[in-house]
Design a protein around this motif. Structure first.
Motif, PDB file in Angstrom:
ATOM      1  N   HIS A 249       0.821  -1.210   0.000  1.00  0.00           N
ATOM      2  CA  HIS A 249       0.000   0.000   0.000  1.00  0.00           C
ATOM      3  C   HIS A 249       0.858   1.265   0.000  1.00  0.00           C
ATOM      4  CE1 HIS A 249      -3.362   2.660   0.877  1.00  0.00           C
ATOM      5  NE2 HIS A 249      -2.698   3.149   1.902  1.00  0.00           N
ATOM      6  N   PHE A 250       1.982   1.220   0.692  1.00  0.00           N
ATOM      7  CA  PHE A 250       2.787   2.434   0.880  1.00  0.00           C
ATOM      8  C   PHE A 250       4.003   2.539  -0.039  1.00  0.00           C
ATOM      9  CE2 PHE A 250       0.652   2.049   5.046  1.00  0.00           C
ATOM     10  CZ  PHE A 250       0.094   3.316   5.129  1.00  0.00           C
ATOM     11  N   ALA A 251       4.484   1.430  -0.556  1.00  0.00           N
ATOM     12  CA  ALA A 251       5.717   1.435  -1.343  1.00  0.00           C
ATOM     13  C   ALA A 251       5.496   2.058  -2.720  1.00  0.00           C
ATOM     14  CB  ALA A 251       6.254   0.017  -1.483  1.00  0.00           C
ATOM     15  N   SER A 252       6.584   2.484  -3.306  1.00  0.00           N
ATOM     16  CA  SER A 252       6.526   3.039  -4.661  1.00  0.00           C
ATOM     17  C   SER A 252       6.231   1.935  -5.662  1.00  0.00           C
ATOM     18  CB  SER A 252       7.862   3.700  -5.008  1.00  0.00           C
ATOM     19  OG  SER A 252       8.885   2.715  -5.100  1.00  0.00           O
ATOM     20  N   ARG A 253       5.782   2.345  -6.845  1.00  0.00           N
ATOM     21  CA  ARG A 253       5.499   1.365  -7.898  1.00  0.00           C
ATOM     22  C   ARG A 253       6.769   0.591  -8.259  1.00  0.00           C
ATOM     23  NH1 ARG A 253       2.366   3.693 -12.965  1.00  0.00           N
ATOM     24  NH2 ARG A 253       0.960   4.166 -11.203  1.00  0.00           N
ATOM     25  N   ARG A 254       7.889   1.284  -8.278  1.00  0.00           N
ATOM     26  CA  ARG A 254       9.166   0.620  -8.586  1.00  0.00           C
ATOM     27  C   ARG A 254       9.480  -0.464  -7.559  1.00  0.00           C
ATOM     28  NH1 ARG A 254      12.188   4.726  -7.949  1.00  0.00           N
ATOM     29  NH2 ARG A 254      12.821   4.236  -5.821  1.00  0.00           N
ATOM     30  N   ALA A 255       9.257  -0.146  -6.263  1.00  0.00           N
ATOM     31  CA  ALA A 255       9.557  -1.107  -5.200  1.00  0.00           C
ATOM     32  C   ALA A 255       8.613  -2.316  -5.268  1.00  0.00           C
ATOM     33  CB  ALA A 255       9.453  -0.425  -3.844  1.00  0.00           C
ATOM     34  N   VAL A 256       7.334  -2.075  -5.569  1.00  0.00           N
ATOM     35  CA  VAL A 256       6.382  -3.181  -5.674  1.00  0.00           C
ATOM     36  C   VAL A 256       6.735  -4.072  -6.861  1.00  0.00           C
ATOM     37  CG1 VAL A 256       3.961  -3.795  -6.093  1.00  0.00           C
ATOM     38  CG2 VAL A 256       4.537  -1.938  -4.496  1.00  0.00           C
ATOM     39  N   THR A 257       7.154  -3.461  -7.967  1.00  0.00           N
ATOM     40  CA  THR A 257       7.574  -4.232  -9.135  1.00  0.00           C
ATOM     41  C   THR A 257       8.780  -5.109  -8.793  1.00  0.00           C
ATOM     42  OG1 THR A 257       6.775  -2.540 -10.665  1.00  0.00           O
ATOM     43  CG2 THR A 257       8.412  -4.082 -11.511  1.00  0.00           C
ATOM     44  N   ALA A 258       9.725  -4.530  -8.046  1.00  0.00           N
ATOM     45  CA  ALA A 258      10.902  -5.310  -7.625  1.00  0.00           C
ATOM     46  C   ALA A 258      10.498  -6.425  -6.678  1.00  0.00           C
ATOM     47  CB  ALA A 258      11.909  -4.374  -6.964  1.00  0.00           C
ATOM     48  N   LEU A 259       9.523  -6.157  -5.817  1.00  0.00           N
ATOM     49  CA  LEU A 259       9.023  -7.187  -4.903  1.00  0.00           C
ATOM     50  C   LEU A 259       8.433  -8.346  -5.686  1.00  0.00           C
ATOM     51  CD1 LEU A 259       8.146  -8.187  -2.039  1.00  0.00           C
ATOM     52  CD2 LEU A 259       6.057  -6.836  -2.378  1.00  0.00           C
ATOM     53  N   ASP A 260       7.589  -8.030  -6.651  1.00  0.00           N
ATOM     54  CA  ASP A 260       6.949  -9.084  -7.444  1.00  0.00           C
ATOM     55  C   ASP A 260       7.977  -9.866  -8.275  1.00  0.00           C
ATOM     56  OD1 ASP A 260       4.462  -8.409  -6.454  1.00  0.00           O
ATOM     57  OD2 ASP A 260       4.007  -7.038  -8.101  1.00  0.00           O
ATOM     58  N   ALA A 261       8.975  -9.173  -8.751  1.00  0.00           N
ATOM     59  CA  ALA A 261      10.017  -9.847  -9.530  1.00  0.00           C
ATOM     60  C   ALA A 261      10.794 -10.821  -8.662  1.00  0.00           C
ATOM     61  CB  ALA A 261      10.967  -8.822 -10.157  1.00  0.00           C
TER      62      ALA A 261
END
Length: 265
Positions: A249-261
């Motif tokens: 909910h709070f992380a940047s789109r870049r960070a969420v993309t890295a998380l999913d990767a």
């Protein structure tokens, strides 16, 4: 002979003054003297590790004009937050200050704050016995207690797997942030170890059916929940689930993309 704690001695001392009563405000015991139907002014506040300051403190409503002189008189005195600008002083009680002097300072605060009729009945500080033991570090900062340390280690492991996360502290809580935005907190303000995280307002009601979960003050209206961690085994999967949901909910789109990767569930 039974040990006499600082908390016990302070409570007995404050309640020994005429008309004195104890009440809780913002999670801390406060002491005031009442005469009749009047509320009375607070003369003392027990402030243990307030917002993580490390003090075993007693805040006293001493005369404003005396503040500078009193603060200069002892290394055990300090200017507390919020009320310090109004003349209050803080007394550090766990580092060897004379109990006789503590009694004198509480007496000064009582006289400064109480109705004249009550103050006239308190010519001298009450003869209350001194504490016999000092507080240990884990009693001052409850996040140093064994169960809290276990929870901290677990959350550090969980959060280390999340991109762009940093750890910090805020108002006595240990916090984890996605960039600059806090998404998870651990704390114990005297009512037990707890975690706090975002779930969204729409999920609060169903989650609150679990007796361990509650809507916290201050942050609850923003969709946060608090989880009681005082009992049972710490559930790593549960904590990871709440932490990752809040992080997303709070992380940047870049960070969420890295998380999913990285496929962290």
């Amino acid at each position: 002979m039974a040990e006499r704690t600082i908390r016990q001695a302070v409570r007995e001392l404050c309640l020994a003054f005429p008309g004195a009563e104890e009440f809780e405000s913002h999670g801390s015991p406060n002491y005031r003297a009442r005469l009749g139907a009047s509320k009375g002014k607070v003369f003392a506040v027990w402030a243990l590790n307030h917002h993580g300051d490390g003090h075993v403190g007693l805040w006293l409503n001493t005369p404003a004009l005396e503040q500078s002189r009193l603060l200069a008189s002892s290394k055990h005195l300090y200017k507390p937050p919020y009320v310090g600008p109004s003349g209050w002083i803080g007394v550090e009680l766990n580092k060897g200050m004379s109990w006789k002097r503590v009694r004198e300072l509480v007496h000064i605060a009582y006289l400064n704050s109480s109705p004249p009729k009550l103050a006239a009945r308190a010519a001298q500080p009450p003869a209350v016995a001194a504490p016999t033991v000092r507080m240990k570090p884990a009693e001052i900062d409850r996040l140093l207690a064994p169960r809290a340390r276990q929870a901290v280690a677990l959350m550090r492991k969980i959060c280390a797997a999340l991109p762009e996360v940093n750890e910090g502290s805020q108002m006595g809580s240990l916090t984890w942030r996605a960039g600059k935005r806090t998404f998870f907190m651990l704390y114990d303000y005297g009512k037990g170890l707890a975690a706090q995280f975002w779930v969204g307002i729409e999920r609060q009601g169903p989650l609150e059916m679990d007796p361990r979960l509650s809507i916290p003050p201050y942050m609850g209206h923003k969709g946060w929940m608090a989880l009681d961690l005082t009992k049972g085994t710490l559930n790593a999967a549960e904590l990871r689930g709440f932490a990752v949901e809040s992080y997303r909910h709070f992380a940047s789109r870049r960070a969420v993309t890295a998380l999913d990767a990285g496929s962290v569930a």
